[in-house]
Design a protein around this motif. Structure first.
Motif, short mmCIF file in Angstrom:
data_model
loop_
_atom_site.label_atom_id
_atom_site.label_comp_id
_atom_site.label_asym_id
_atom_site.label_seq_id
_atom_site.Cartn_x
_atom_site.Cartn_y
_atom_site.Cartn_z
N VAL A 278 0.82 -1.22 0.00
CA VAL A 278 0.00 0.00 0.00
C VAL A 278 0.85 1.27 0.00
O VAL A 278 2.03 1.26 0.33
CB VAL A 278 -0.98 0.03 1.20
CG1 VAL A 278 -2.00 -1.09 1.08
CG2 VAL A 278 -0.26 -0.05 2.52
N TRP B 171 1.28 5.59 1.01
CA TRP B 171 1.42 6.29 2.29
C TRP B 171 0.31 7.30 2.55
O TRP B 171 0.28 7.94 3.60
CB TRP B 171 2.77 7.03 2.33
CG TRP B 171 3.12 7.70 1.03
CD1 TRP B 171 4.01 7.24 0.10
CD2 TRP B 171 2.58 8.92 0.49
NE1 TRP B 171 4.06 8.09 -0.99
CE2 TRP B 171 3.19 9.13 -0.78
CE3 TRP B 171 1.64 9.85 0.94
CZ2 TRP B 171 2.89 10.23 -1.59
CZ3 TRP B 171 1.34 10.94 0.14
CH2 TRP B 171 1.96 11.12 -1.11
N ASN B 172 -0.61 7.52 1.60
CA ASN B 172 -1.54 8.64 1.77
C ASN B 172 -2.68 8.35 2.75
O ASN B 172 -3.15 9.25 3.43
CB ASN B 172 -2.07 9.14 0.42
CG ASN B 172 -2.71 8.06 -0.40
OD1 ASN B 172 -2.48 6.87 -0.18
ND2 ASN B 172 -3.53 8.45 -1.35
N LYS C 152 2.79 -5.22 3.20
CA LYS C 152 3.94 -4.32 3.23
C LYS C 152 3.44 -2.87 3.17
O LYS C 152 2.95 -2.41 2.15
CB LYS C 152 4.89 -4.55 2.05
CG LYS C 152 6.24 -3.86 2.33
CD LYS C 152 7.03 -3.53 1.10
CE LYS C 152 6.68 -2.23 0.46
NZ LYS C 152 6.90 -1.02 1.26
N ASP D 135 7.08 2.71 2.58
CA ASP D 135 8.36 2.97 3.24
C ASP D 135 8.21 4.08 4.30
O ASP D 135 8.78 4.00 5.38
CB ASP D 135 9.42 3.46 2.24
CG ASP D 135 9.47 2.65 0.95
OD1 ASP D 135 8.45 2.02 0.60
OD2 ASP D 135 10.51 2.66 0.29
N GLY E 283 -1.05 2.12 -5.23
CA GLY E 283 0.10 3.00 -5.40
C GLY E 283 0.11 3.60 -6.79
O GLY E 283 -0.94 3.72 -7.43
N SER E 284 1.29 3.96 -7.25
CA SER E 284 1.40 4.67 -8.52
C SER E 284 1.17 3.73 -9.71
O SER E 284 1.41 2.52 -9.62
CB SER E 284 2.78 5.30 -8.63
OG SER E 284 3.76 4.28 -8.61
N LEU F 116 -4.64 2.37 -8.69
CA LEU F 116 -3.52 3.21 -9.10
C LEU F 116 -3.86 4.70 -9.09
O LEU F 116 -4.75 5.11 -8.38
CB LEU F 116 -3.04 2.73 -10.47
CG LEU F 116 -2.77 1.20 -10.53
CD1 LEU F 116 -2.38 0.77 -11.93
CD2 LEU F 116 -1.71 0.79 -9.52
N CYS G 115 -5.98 9.64 -4.20
CA CYS G 115 -5.93 9.09 -5.57
C CYS G 115 -7.05 9.64 -6.44
O CYS G 115 -6.87 9.85 -7.62
CB CYS G 115 -5.97 7.57 -5.52
SG CYS G 115 -7.28 6.95 -4.47
N GLU H 40 -0.67 13.26 -12.98
CA GLU H 40 -1.05 13.30 -11.56
C GLU H 40 0.02 14.07 -10.78
O GLU H 40 1.19 13.69 -10.79
CB GLU H 40 -1.18 11.88 -11.02
CG GLU H 40 -1.64 11.83 -9.59
CD GLU H 40 -1.72 10.41 -9.03
OE1 GLU H 40 -0.76 9.65 -9.19
OE2 GLU H 40 -2.75 10.09 -8.41
N1 NAD Z 1 -6.53 3.96 -6.64
C1 NAD Z 1 -6.39 3.99 -5.33
O1 NAD Z 1 -7.19 3.43 -4.59
C2 NAD Z 1 -5.23 4.73 -4.71
C3 NAD Z 1 -5.28 5.07 -3.36
C4 NAD Z 1 -4.20 5.76 -2.80
C5 NAD Z 1 -3.09 6.10 -3.58
N2 NAD Z 1 -3.05 5.75 -4.89
C6 NAD Z 1 -1.90 6.16 -5.73
O2 NAD Z 1 -0.66 5.94 -5.05
C7 NAD Z 1 0.33 6.85 -5.55
C8 NAD Z 1 1.10 7.50 -4.42
O3 NAD Z 1 1.65 6.57 -3.60
P1 NAD Z 1 3.22 6.20 -3.64
O4 NAD Z 1 4.02 7.33 -4.12
O5 NAD Z 1 3.54 5.60 -2.32
O6 NAD Z 1 3.23 5.06 -4.76
P2 NAD Z 1 4.39 4.01 -5.07
O7 NAD Z 1 3.85 3.24 -6.21
O8 NAD Z 1 5.71 4.65 -5.20
O9 NAD Z 1 4.47 3.09 -3.76
C9 NAD Z 1 3.37 2.37 -3.28
C10 NAD Z 1 3.86 1.14 -2.55
O10 NAD Z 1 4.56 0.31 -3.46
C11 NAD Z 1 5.84 -0.01 -2.95
N3 NAD Z 1 6.73 -0.15 -4.10
C12 NAD Z 1 7.46 0.80 -4.74
N4 NAD Z 1 8.14 0.26 -5.77
C13 NAD Z 1 7.83 -1.06 -5.80
C14 NAD Z 1 8.20 -2.14 -6.66
N5 NAD Z 1 9.01 -1.96 -7.70
N6 NAD Z 1 7.68 -3.36 -6.41
C15 NAD Z 1 6.84 -3.56 -5.38
N7 NAD Z 1 6.47 -2.57 -4.53
C16 NAD Z 1 6.94 -1.33 -4.74
C17 NAD Z 1 6.17 1.13 -2.03
O11 NAD Z 1 7.16 0.73 -1.09
C18 NAD Z 1 4.83 1.42 -1.40
O12 NAD Z 1 4.56 0.49 -0.36
C19 NAD Z 1 -0.44 7.86 -6.36
O13 NAD Z 1 -0.27 7.59 -7.73
C20 NAD Z 1 -1.89 7.63 -5.95
O14 NAD Z 1 -2.83 8.04 -6.90
C21 NAD Z 1 -4.10 5.08 -5.46
#
Ligand code: NAD
Length: 497
Positions: free
Chosen positions: A170, A172-173, A196, A199, A249-250, A272, A305, A401
């Motif tokens: 997941v 961090w938001n 997990k 970070d 995440g992203s 995402l 998000c 974004e």
């Molecule tokens: N659609 C939704 O429900 C939703 C909700 C909240 C946030 N988000 C999105 O999350 C993003 C912001 O969060 P972020 O910057 O923490 O995203 P991120 O993708 O950088 O990180 C998210 C998670 O993935 C892990 N991670 C990073 N690289 C990885 C890899 N190569 N393999 C496996 N795990 C990995 C990170 O440690 C963290 O736990 C934004 O794009 C936001 O829109 C989406």
């Protein structure tokens, strides 16, 4: 420093303790002994550290989850007992709601008061909603035809079974809420989980793990590994012992996880990024719409998000609505989320502050007008609520974004143009329409390419409504009955009688 903070004694005690990961029934350090620090974004100071897991730790956690799924009291538990446990966990979260909210505030920067009534309360409500599903997971019977065996009789039925070991990663938001969106359906269906957290925000995941044990879940049902995406995250996504991956995440990382999942044919749900439009029609209650549009982008510092980060207003009201939103933005008090009078906290990190400021600078360079905000400041990682006008639909500020308190706004002339602009973006997570003309609204809803459409509200989430994205915003859905489908598999059974 801790002694001076206006927080509960139990929050202070949690922060003062040594933090370890939960693998099986053991609280453990990383096998390597490595740790990583986390900060308070409101001050920029290091708050503490957690183990930094590697592949070996991830493997142990997946094995613990596998054993709990295949052969433990958990695997034999009746649906009613899964329901009661989930309800008990929700009760414990309610008991510790303030502590959870304070930890979320200190680790993420968001307002503690808001976190308690939003993040924590939504997680509790969601667990109780999911507890109800535990006793309602149904298969069905079928009457097979089998033309090659006309004289035989058969009984056919379809079982719906828990998918198995779930690897959850997941962002961090909303650290606690996002984890609970994954844990709820997993525990309702009988899966086991390796989580997990991000970070930057490990704290509430570890507190949640304490509550899971206190609720009476057997060892190995819920495991938490803290670590970086590149080490622990990658190891979890590539682990062949994981039956389902669920990621928030992203989009960039989501694509990598989707590809890794396909290598092992692991089931996958991806929640995402987004760039959600807010559409204000000429007949809307304009004051309500301006307040709603401001909240849609500035809530949680814009780190949502489905934040309403693109605003389209019917031309004749454009200037008035922008003036109202700028007025709201200029009146927002920024500061430490432990102060209940604060309306907006810091961004999560220096990196995010720089990234968001970079987009604002890009807008300036391209001749856009900053209608309000635009500045960043410290200590801590603050960016003022910002509204940018005179931008082009094709511009990066409108297409990408930003994930901060930055609204880009444009006028439109008619509803066809509004729909076209709303859809002209690679993401499709949410959209809101502000109008009192329900006929016009109903005609627009099917044309908008997003997983959620809100009318006269924005980012309003309910446990019963599935949430997820069209286009680059993801694959699959969380919440609602849809979540149960995503955490179960179908097994067809044919019995020759
Ligand atoms: N659609 C939704 O429900 C939703 C909700 C909240 C946030 N988000 C999105 O999350 C993003 C912001 O969060 P972020 O910057 O923490 O995203 P991120 O993708 O950088 O990180 C998210 C998670 O993935 C892990 N991670 C990073 N690289 C990885 C890899 N190569 N393999 C496996 N795990 C990995 C990170 O440690 C963290 O736990 C934004 O794009 C936001 O829109 C989406």
């Amino acid at each position: 420093m801790l002694a001076d903070l206006p927080i509960l004694p139990q929050t202070r005690a949690f922060l003062s303790r040594k933090r370890q990961m939960l693998i099986g029934e053991q609280w453990q350090d990383a096998a390597s002994g490595n740790t990583m620090s986390f900060r308070n974004p409101a001050t920029g100071e290091v708050l503490g550290d957690v183990p930094s897991a590697g592949a070996e730790d991830v493997d142990r956690a997946v094995q613990a989850a596998r054993q709990a799924f295949d052969d433990s009291p958990w695997s034999r538990l009746r649906p009613r007992e899964r329901q009661n446990l989930l309800w008990k966990l929700a009760d414990l979260m309610e008991r510790d709601a303030q502590e959870l909210a304070e930890l979320e505030c200190l680790n993420n920067g968001k307002s503690a008061a808001v976190a308690q009534v939003m993040d924590v309360q939504l997680a509790i409500d969601f667990f109780r909603y999911m507890a109800g599903w535990a006793t309602k997971i149904e298969g069905c019977t079928v009457s097979p035809s089998l033309p090659l065996m006309p004289d035989e009789q058969f009984h056919g039925f379809i079982r719906r079974e828990a998918v198995g070991v779930v690897g959850a990663i997941v962002a961090w938001n909303f650290p606690l809420l996002l984890a609970c969106w994954k844990l709820g359906p997993a525990l309702a269906t009988g899966c086991t989980v390796v989580l997990k957290p991000a970070d930057e925000t490990p704290l509430t995941a570890l507190k949640l793990a304490e509550l899971v044990l206190e609720a009476g879940y057997p060892a190995g049902v819920f495991n938490v590994i803290t670590g970086t995406g590149l080490n622990a995250g990658v190891a979890l996504t590539r682990h062949p012992g994981v039956d389902k991956l669920t990621f928030t995440g992203s989009t960039e990382v989501g694509k990598q996880i989707g590809k890794a999942a396909m290598d092992n044919m692991t089931r996958v749900t991806l929640e995402l990024g987004g760039k959600s439009p807010t559409l204000v029609l000429a007949d809307a209650d304009l004051q309500q719409a301006a307040a709603g549009a401001a909240n849609a982008i500035f809530f949680n510092q814009g780190q949502v998000c489905c934040a309403g980060s693109r605003l389209y207003v019917q031309r004749k009201h454009f200037d008035n609505v922008i003036a109202d939103i700028a007025g709201i933005a200029n009146g927002m008090k920024l500061g430490n989320g432990l102060d209940p009078s604060v309306a907006m906290g810091p961004l999560i990190s220096a990196r995010q502050q720089e990234r968001v400021s970079g987009y604002i600078e890009l807008g300036r360079e391209l001749g856009a007008t900053i209608a309000c905000g635009g500045e960043s400041f410290g200590p801590g990682y603050f960016v003022k609520p910002t509204v940018i006008v005179d931008v082009d639909q094709k511009h990066r500020l409108v297409q990408e974004e930003i994930f901060g308190p930055v609204l880009v706004a444009m006028p439109f002339d008619d509803l066809d143009e509004a729909v076209r602009l709303a859809n002209d973006n690679p993401y499709g997570l949410g959209a809101s329409i502000w109008s009192n003309d329900l006929g016009a609204v109903h005609k627009m809803i099917p044309r908008i390419k997003s997983g959620s459409v809100w009318v006269n509200c924005h980012s309003a989430l309910d446990p019963a409504l599935p949430f997820g994205g069209y286009k680059l915003s993801g694959v699959g859905r969380e919440m609602g009955a849809a979540a149960i489908e995503h955490y179960t598999e179908l097994k067809s059974v044919l019995i020759r009688l």
